[in-house]
Design a protein around this motif. Structure first.
Motif, PDB file in Angstrom:
ATOM      1  N   PHE A  29       0.809  -1.219   0.000  1.00 53.19           N
ATOM      2  CA  PHE A  29       0.000   0.000   0.000  1.00 53.19           C
ATOM      3  C   PHE A  29       0.843   1.271   0.000  1.00 53.19           C
ATOM      4  CE2 PHE A  29      -2.061  -3.372   2.540  1.00 53.19           C
ATOM      5  CZ  PHE A  29      -3.072  -3.686   1.654  1.00 53.19           C
ATOM      6  N   ARG A  30       2.161   1.124  -0.241  1.00 47.43           N
ATOM      7  CA  ARG A  30       3.057   2.292  -0.162  1.00 47.43           C
ATOM      8  C   ARG A  30       3.757   2.581  -1.477  1.00 47.43           C
ATOM      9  NH1 ARG A  30       7.272   1.427   4.331  1.00 47.43           N
ATOM     10  NH2 ARG A  30       7.539  -0.483   3.119  1.00 47.43           N
ATOM     11  N   GLY A  35       2.368   3.834  -4.455  1.00 39.00           N
ATOM     12  CA  GLY A  35       1.620   4.655  -5.390  1.00 39.00           C
ATOM     13  C   GLY A  35       0.198   4.164  -5.604  1.00 39.00           C
ATOM     14  N   ARG A  36      -0.631   5.075  -6.095  1.00 39.72           N
ATOM     15  CA  ARG A  36      -2.049   4.755  -6.249  1.00 39.72           C
ATOM     16  C   ARG A  36      -2.301   3.654  -7.274  1.00 39.72           C
ATOM     17  NH1 ARG A  36      -5.390  10.509  -6.208  1.00 39.72           N
ATOM     18  NH2 ARG A  36      -4.856  11.107  -4.051  1.00 39.72           N
ATOM     19  N   GLN A  37      -1.535   3.664  -8.344  1.00 37.63           N
ATOM     20  CA  GLN A  37      -1.772   2.673  -9.391  1.00 37.63           C
ATOM     21  C   GLN A  37      -1.557   1.262  -8.876  1.00 37.63           C
ATOM     22  OE1 GLN A  37       0.517   3.296 -12.930  1.00 37.63           O
ATOM     23  NE2 GLN A  37      -0.399   1.590 -14.035  1.00 37.63           N
ATOM     24  N   LEU A  95      -1.486   0.394  -5.748  1.00 37.12           N
ATOM     25  CA  LEU A  95      -2.439   0.162  -4.659  1.00 37.12           C
ATOM     26  C   LEU A  95      -3.760  -0.346  -5.220  1.00 37.12           C
ATOM     27  CD1 LEU A  95      -3.529   0.319  -1.798  1.00 37.12           C
ATOM     28  CD2 LEU A  95      -3.937   2.765  -2.157  1.00 37.12           C
ATOM     29  N   ARG A  96      -4.251   0.313  -6.261  1.00 39.30           N
ATOM     30  CA  ARG A  96      -5.502  -0.143  -6.875  1.00 39.30           C
ATOM     31  C   ARG A  96      -5.352  -1.550  -7.448  1.00 39.30           C
ATOM     32  NH1 ARG A  96      -5.785   5.370  -8.735  1.00 39.30           N
ATOM     33  NH2 ARG A  96      -4.813   4.738 -10.708  1.00 39.30           N
TER      34      ARG A  96
END
Length: 268
Positions: free
Chosen positions: A87-88, A90-92, A94-95
């Protein structure tokens, strides 16, 4: 990203590396594995959605152990912060990891749903912790058929997700493609994975025999069931941690290293 085809004997090397790297950092890797399992167990107490959420966390937990093993192989000590490694980044990513978790939970629950068609859901309830396993239930024909059917269906599900967390994390591969590349890599290297699985069966059997001897000696020494139980739990925990430590080496040898690796790169 390039897929590598390895000889069958590489499966033994994966097991050897997993054992060797584990014993470099046995306390750190065991503690990380225990913490991940404890966290997933705590999540299961959530009303209604707890078991599904715990299942969805398994790809992230697998990735944490892969990154920890990679760090240990490079002489670094894994820390509890790796629990959040998925979860650390980046958003991409993480998704993508969240999508993998959702896919895994859906696939596993589908397997349990199919088994429920055979025995009315008894095996599913026992496996998910909602019903105690009695001797009468274990000897039931429908229960045994449901158990073996679940095992058969779980094999392709496991192959789909075997490399997927590493592909998302280190190669930034989209979730669906990661699942596809994962099962293709496993099937193309079926000989190595067969040897790998058989070797781990041998390790587990050998450890089981050794543990039984230790437990018998403790009983003869009059140290009681508590000490014996502690030895059995500790052995099971360490064996599971060793197994998950070896997963990163199967990933490393099946795929070409990323051109721009992150700080938590696969084992060299």
């Amino acid at each position: 990203m390039k897929l590598h085809i390895v000889p069958a004997r590489t499966g033994l090397e994966w097991v050897r590396l997993g054992l060797r790297v584990f014993w470099r950092q046995p306390m750190a890797l065991s503690a990380l594995f225990f913490t991940t399992m404890a966290a997933m167990s705590l999540v299961t107490v959530l009303p209604l959605v707890g078991p599904a959420v715990a299942l969805a966390l398994l790809p992230s937990a697998t990735l944490a152990m892969m990154v920890a093993a990679a760090q240990a192989s490079q002489g670094r000590m894994p820390t509890p912060a790796l629990l959040l490694v998925a979860f650390r980044t980046g958003r991409q990513r993480l998704r993508a990891m969240l999508a993998l978790g959702a896919f895994y939970a859906a696939g596993f629950l589908l397997v349990m749903g199919v088994s429920a068609l055979v025995d009315g859901g008894q095996f599913a309830q026992v496996y998910l912790g909602g019903q105690p396993l009695t001797r009468e239930l274990a000897e039931s024909g429908d229960f045994q058929v449901a158990m073996w059917l679940s095992l058969l269906l779980y094999v392709p599900l496991s192959l789909l997700f075997w490399h997927a967390p590493g592909l998302v994390h280190w190669h930034n591969v989209p979730p669906v493609k990661a699942l596809f590349f994962s099962i293709v890599a496993c099937l193309r290297n079926l000989g190595a994975f067969t040897v790998y699985g058989l070797a781990w069966v041998g390790v587990f059997l050998g450890a089981g025999i050794a543990t039984s001897l230790v437990v018998s000696l403790l009983a003869l020494a009059g140290l009681g069931a508590g000490a014996a139980g502690g030895v059995m739990v500790a052995t099971a925990l360490m064996l599971a941690a060793m197994f998950f430590t070896s997963v990163v080496f199967t990933f490393r040898d099946c795929f070409e290293a990323p051109e721009a690796p992150q700080s938590e790169s696969p084992a060299a």
